[in-house]
Motif scaffolding. Sequence first.
Motif, short mmCIF file in Angstrom:
data_model
loop_
_atom_site.label_atom_id
_atom_site.label_comp_id
_atom_site.label_asym_id
_atom_site.label_seq_id
_atom_site.Cartn_x
_atom_site.Cartn_y
_atom_site.Cartn_z
N THR A 18 15.50 22.63 -13.30
CA THR A 18 15.85 24.31 -14.00
C THR A 18 16.86 25.01 -13.16
O THR A 18 17.49 25.48 -13.76
N GLU A 19 15.36 25.41 -12.53
CA GLU A 19 15.33 26.87 -11.88
C GLU A 19 16.92 25.79 -10.30
O GLU A 19 17.34 26.47 -9.58
N ARG A 52 20.08 26.59 -11.60
CA ARG A 52 19.94 27.49 -11.99
C ARG A 52 20.43 28.31 -10.23
O ARG A 52 21.43 28.93 -10.23
N HIS A 89 23.85 26.97 -9.43
CA HIS A 89 24.88 27.60 -9.79
C HIS A 89 25.33 28.98 -8.88
O HIS A 89 26.02 28.88 -8.90
N ALA A 147 26.14 25.50 -16.77
CA ALA A 147 26.14 25.92 -17.24
C ALA A 147 25.96 25.93 -18.73
O ALA A 147 24.63 25.51 -19.63
N SER A 173 22.06 24.71 -20.03
CA SER A 173 21.77 25.97 -21.60
C SER A 173 21.63 24.40 -23.40
O SER A 173 21.27 25.32 -23.37
N ALA A 198 25.25 35.70 -12.88
CA ALA A 198 24.32 34.60 -11.98
C ALA A 198 23.03 34.98 -10.97
O ALA A 198 22.42 34.11 -10.81
N ARG A 224 22.79 33.03 -21.46
CA ARG A 224 22.26 32.71 -21.48
C ARG A 224 22.45 31.15 -22.75
O ARG A 224 22.34 30.03 -22.98
N LEU A 233 25.72 31.71 -19.35
CA LEU A 233 24.42 30.52 -17.67
C LEU A 233 23.77 29.57 -18.26
O LEU A 233 23.56 29.40 -18.73
#
Length: 286
Positions: free
Chosen positions: A176-177, A180, A183, A210, A214, A234, A280, A285
């Motif tokens: 996930t990180e 992100r 993104h 996103a 999410s 972001a 989110r 996001l």
Amino acid sequence: MVPAPDALMRPRDADALRAELRRIASLSKLPVVFGGEVNAGTLVLSEFVGTRTNGMRGLAVAPSSGLGGAAVATGRPRSVADYRSASTITHHYDAPVLGEGLRAVVAVPVVVRGEARAVLYVANRDSGPIGDRIAEAMVAAGQRLGVEFTIRDEVDRRVRLSAAREAASGAKAVVTEQLRDLHAELRGLTQSVSDTQARNRLRDITERLARVVSGVVDPEDGVNLSPRELDVLAQVALGCTNAEAAQRLSLRAETVKSYLRSAMTKLGAHTRHEAVVRARRLGLLP
């Protein structure tokens, strides 16, 4: 036996087995008490009280062989009043058993979920049936040990499940990180794309990313952040200060602050962190 996920977490099953054998020895007053754990269907004799020789120590008893093997195979107590002349068992292990001078023997399996996990024995050096009181105490000991092993197995199962969940959660958090970061990088790249169609396409990809991360398939209506507000948010979501976000987006710090303030107002947020959380939840996001 079922392996423990951590030897420090699960006490040795052999210790519990030994404790029950000592209790049986004290209660029965019979001269010999012994037993062992079952691994892959094979009983290995390892615990002894009152023996005079080492002939049975480490003896591997195959399923259906001898008295103990019969107890493992059937999952039921077995006994002989005179081991030497017994016709109900095989005599694969006559040498060590008779070498110890055993005649009357009772073997009780410790059964967990239909599978023998250990066997408890009491024996006399004189022939003749072993009394019902002792046999009943043996059965009770086998049941106690079966409950103990069941509890230990369940604890192990839950520990393994918890560890697997933590590992999966940790792996998911890392992915996930990374998504992100990707993104935010893609949002930043939109500024360097001069072609309007390509820039809009790139922004559409980041919006889809996103929503995927999410888990919001259909974003709620009512909150429409501008492309620049999303660009700033972001970067803020990655922990960037206004100055750092400005450097990444090739903007002035005051401009970033203005976009962030506008985004917070639209989201009904009072802090940067709250704005990121709400964005989110709305799928704006990842």
